[in-house]
Design a protein around this motif. Structure first.
Motif, PDB file in Angstrom:
ATOM      1  N   GLU A 116       0.827  -1.207   0.000  1.00 28.15           N
ATOM      2  CA  GLU A 116       0.000   0.000   0.000  1.00 28.15           C
ATOM      3  C   GLU A 116       0.865   1.262   0.000  1.00 28.15           C
ATOM      4  OE1 GLU A 116      -2.434  -0.674   3.442  1.00 28.15           O
ATOM      5  OE2 GLU A 116      -3.901  -1.861   2.322  1.00 28.15           O
ATOM      6  N   GLN A 117       1.949   1.257   0.786  1.00 25.25           N
ATOM      7  CA  GLN A 117       2.850   2.418   0.835  1.00 25.25           C
ATOM      8  C   GLN A 117       3.542   2.616  -0.512  1.00 25.25           C
ATOM      9  OE1 GLN A 117       3.201   4.736   3.330  1.00 25.25           O
ATOM     10  NE2 GLN A 117       4.301   5.803   1.718  1.00 25.25           N
ATOM     11  N   ALA A 118       3.996   1.524  -1.130  1.00 27.70           N
ATOM     12  CA  ALA A 118       4.648   1.620  -2.439  1.00 27.70           C
ATOM     13  C   ALA A 118       3.685   2.186  -3.474  1.00 27.70           C
ATOM     14  CB  ALA A 118       5.164   0.246  -2.878  1.00 27.70           C
ATOM     15  N   LEU A 119       2.449   1.749  -3.432  1.00 29.44           N
ATOM     16  CA  LEU A 119       1.447   2.246  -4.368  1.00 29.44           C
ATOM     17  C   LEU A 119       1.212   3.739  -4.166  1.00 29.44           C
ATOM     18  CD1 LEU A 119      -0.583   1.670  -6.590  1.00 29.44           C
ATOM     19  CD2 LEU A 119      -2.222   1.001  -4.830  1.00 29.44           C
ATOM     20  N   GLU A 120       1.095   4.172  -2.928  1.00 29.68           N
ATOM     21  CA  GLU A 120       0.890   5.596  -2.641  1.00 29.68           C
ATOM     22  C   GLU A 120       2.085   6.427  -3.098  1.00 29.68           C
ATOM     23  OE1 GLU A 120      -1.873   7.189  -1.666  1.00 29.68           O
ATOM     24  OE2 GLU A 120      -2.784   5.225  -1.880  1.00 29.68           O
ATOM     25  N   ASP A 121       3.312   5.915  -2.886  1.00 31.16           N
ATOM     26  CA  ASP A 121       4.514   6.637  -3.323  1.00 31.16           C
ATOM     27  C   ASP A 121       4.528   6.811  -4.835  1.00 31.16           C
ATOM     28  OD1 ASP A 121       5.328   6.781  -0.695  1.00 31.16           O
ATOM     29  OD2 ASP A 121       6.831   5.187  -0.870  1.00 31.16           O
ATOM     30  N   VAL A 122       4.194   5.742  -5.560  1.00 31.95           N
ATOM     31  CA  VAL A 122       4.175   5.812  -7.020  1.00 31.95           C
ATOM     32  C   VAL A 122       3.097   6.791  -7.487  1.00 31.95           C
ATOM     33  CG1 VAL A 122       3.695   4.514  -9.129  1.00 31.95           C
ATOM     34  CG2 VAL A 122       5.172   3.538  -7.378  1.00 31.95           C
ATOM     35  N   LYS A 123       1.920   6.727  -6.892  1.00 34.27           N
ATOM     36  CA  LYS A 123       0.853   7.647  -7.274  1.00 34.27           C
ATOM     37  C   LYS A 123       1.279   9.089  -7.061  1.00 34.27           C
ATOM     38  CE  LYS A 123      -3.269   4.849  -6.321  1.00 34.27           C
ATOM     39  NZ  LYS A 123      -4.424   4.739  -5.414  1.00 34.27           N
ATOM     40  N   SER A 124       1.938   9.359  -5.959  1.00 32.16           N
ATOM     41  CA  SER A 124       2.386  10.713  -5.645  1.00 32.16           C
ATOM     42  C   SER A 124       3.405  11.204  -6.671  1.00 32.16           C
ATOM     43  CB  SER A 124       2.988  10.747  -4.245  1.00 32.16           C
ATOM     44  OG  SER A 124       3.532  12.007  -3.971  1.00 32.16           O
ATOM     45  N   ARG A 125       4.376  10.349  -7.001  1.00 33.07           N
ATOM     46  CA  ARG A 125       5.406  10.749  -7.975  1.00 33.07           C
ATOM     47  C   ARG A 125       4.811  10.979  -9.358  1.00 33.07           C
ATOM     48  NH1 ARG A 125       9.966   6.675  -5.911  1.00 33.07           N
ATOM     49  NH2 ARG A 125      10.732   7.951  -4.209  1.00 33.07           N
ATOM     50  N   VAL A 126       3.899  10.106  -9.770  1.00 32.61           N
ATOM     51  CA  VAL A 126       3.261  10.269 -11.081  1.00 32.61           C
ATOM     52  C   VAL A 126       2.445  11.559 -11.108  1.00 32.61           C
ATOM     53  CG1 VAL A 126       1.519   9.295 -12.628  1.00 32.61           C
ATOM     54  CG2 VAL A 126       3.293   7.823 -11.676  1.00 32.61           C
ATOM     55  N   SER A 127       1.752  11.847 -10.032  1.00 30.52           N
ATOM     56  CA  SER A 127       0.953  13.068  -9.947  1.00 30.52           C
ATOM     57  C   SER A 127       1.844  14.298 -10.029  1.00 30.52           C
ATOM     58  CB  SER A 127       0.149  13.082  -8.648  1.00 30.52           C
ATOM     59  OG  SER A 127      -0.543  14.296  -8.521  1.00 30.52           O
ATOM     60  N   GLN A 128       2.961  14.284  -9.310  1.00 31.83           N
ATOM     61  CA  GLN A 128       3.885  15.420  -9.341  1.00 31.83           C
ATOM     62  C   GLN A 128       4.473  15.600 -10.731  1.00 31.83           C
ATOM     63  OE1 GLN A 128       6.693  14.521  -6.258  1.00 31.83           O
ATOM     64  NE2 GLN A 128       5.295  15.078  -4.615  1.00 31.83           N
ATOM     65  N   ALA A 129       4.829  14.508 -11.384  1.00 34.82           N
ATOM     66  CA  ALA A 129       5.387  14.589 -12.732  1.00 34.82           C
ATOM     67  C   ALA A 129       4.352  15.132 -13.696  1.00 34.82           C
ATOM     68  CB  ALA A 129       5.888  13.220 -13.187  1.00 34.82           C
ATOM     69  N   SER A 130       3.111  14.690 -13.552  1.00 37.16           N
ATOM     70  CA  SER A 130       2.036  15.162 -14.416  1.00 37.16           C
ATOM     71  C   SER A 130       1.842  16.664 -14.246  1.00 37.16           C
ATOM     72  CB  SER A 130       0.742  14.413 -14.071  1.00 37.16           C
ATOM     73  OG  SER A 130      -0.334  14.927 -14.816  1.00 37.16           O
ATOM     74  N   ASP A 131       1.861  17.135 -13.003  1.00 33.29           N
ATOM     75  CA  ASP A 131       1.738  18.570 -12.743  1.00 33.29           C
ATOM     76  C   ASP A 131       2.884  19.342 -13.385  1.00 33.29           C
ATOM     77  OD1 ASP A 131      -0.540  18.025 -11.301  1.00 33.29           O
ATOM     78  OD2 ASP A 131       0.423  18.265  -9.328  1.00 33.29           O
TER      79      ASP A 131
END
Length: 102
Positions: free
Chosen positions: A45-60
């Motif tokens: 769950e933590q790994a998934l949240e970390d990946v989601k956060s990084r992808v979101s930041q990159a998208s922004d």
């Protein structure tokens, strides 16, 4: 190494980590009372949240850079309208030629 290339490398690493963690969870017994299962599930769950956060930041970041590029192009066309028309015509011709080849 370009920032885009670095992002792709980090994203690949993140996705690999996530995949390995999730595979480990699936191989576990699945007993909700099993401490190892609980730890693996939390890790996944933590790994998934970390990946989601990084992808979101990159998208922004990509959105912000694209928006800035559009503003610069708009400013350029307002400052030099005939050159903007020429560039637009050349780009249209190029895209037309590419589409005609298909």
């Amino acid at each position: 190494m370009s920032s885009s290339n670095q992002f792709e490398t980090h994203l690949d690493d993140d996705l690999t980590l996530l995949t390995e963690t999730l595979e480990e969870v699936l191989r576990a017994s699945g007993d909700p009372a099993d401490q190892k299962y609980i730890e693996l599930k939390l890790k996944a769950e933590q790994a998934l949240e970390d990946v989601k956060s990084r992808v979101s930041q990159a998208s922004d970041s990509y959105y912000y850079r694209a928006k800035n590029a559009a503003y610069r192009a708009d400013d350029y066309v307002h400052e030099k309208p005939w050159q903007g028309i020429g560039i637009g015509a050349a780009a249209g011709l190029f895209v037309g030629l590419l589409l005609a080849r298909r």
